[in-house]
Design an enzyme around this catalytic site. Sequence first.
Site, PDB file in Angstrom:
ATOM      1  N   ASP A   8       0.856  -1.184   0.000  1.00  0.00           N
ATOM      2  CA  ASP A   8       0.000   0.000   0.000  1.00  0.00           C
ATOM      3  C   ASP A   8       0.891   1.232   0.000  1.00  0.00           C
ATOM      4  O   ASP A   8       1.785   1.363   0.854  1.00  0.00           O
ATOM      5  CB  ASP A   8      -0.900   0.017   1.233  1.00  0.00           C
ATOM      6  N   ASP A 129     -15.232  -2.854  -1.379  1.00  0.00           N
ATOM      7  CA  ASP A 129     -14.820  -2.586  -0.001  1.00  0.00           C
ATOM      8  C   ASP A 129     -16.079  -2.379   0.822  1.00  0.00           C
ATOM      9  O   ASP A 129     -16.881  -1.483   0.526  1.00  0.00           O
ATOM     10  CB  ASP A 129     -13.934  -1.341   0.061  1.00  0.00           C
TER      11      ASP A 129
END
Length: 243
Positions: A8, A129
């Site tokens: 990330d 998500d």
Amino acid sequence: MILFPAIDLKDGQCVRLKLGDMDQATVYNEDPAAQAKAFEDQGFEWLHVVDLNGAFAGESVNGKAVEAILKATKNPVQLGGGIRTLQHIENWLSKGLRRVILGTVAVRDPALVIEACKAFPGQVAVGIDAKGGYVAVEGWAEASELGVIELAKKFEGAGVAAIIYTDIDRDGVLAGINWDSTLGLADSVSIPVIASGGLASMDDIKRLAAPDARKLEGAISGRALYDGRIDPAEALSLLRAAA
């Protein structure tokens, strides 16, 4: 069954967030390209990358870091975060990216996802998500009234390569994968599902190797790998044996 190590990106560094909060970022490596190569050397066969700044900005922010990663590893890379247009998709695929992940745009403009799947067969994934069973967008900053399975079903037959399903409440806190919702999603659609969020230990790896979990394409691991809670060689061996 593929185990995807995660990188990330925030401000050009390799970080992990807690519950998707940009203010709760732990820096694990200031050189994401070196981290990508390290994962390749450990035997991983794919790489999952997210441009966190890009997810909030709606466009690529950590582009230079992603390009460095693509040069550093021979492994196929999938990228999400800030990819919102066909031009964005074409740009990244032309640079050697194997697969793009479309999240917010999948909610805002499902037709674009379908168009992208036709233009770039096998190279478009959808990122879903979820928080409390509902889809979140804009880097998880906004909740929608759209259910996870409801969104996933919009893309049946469209040619989506995979759905990356993240349980936000478990992301970065080592709480374990939400098996009920993840396997429930996999049962509800024909699109391959990749589990993300919560993978905490070798117990989760063993659970992934169980017969009922083999319907999943794989799982993404971040903090558990960085913190040494998962042994890469043992994990890869278990999952390959279960394939």
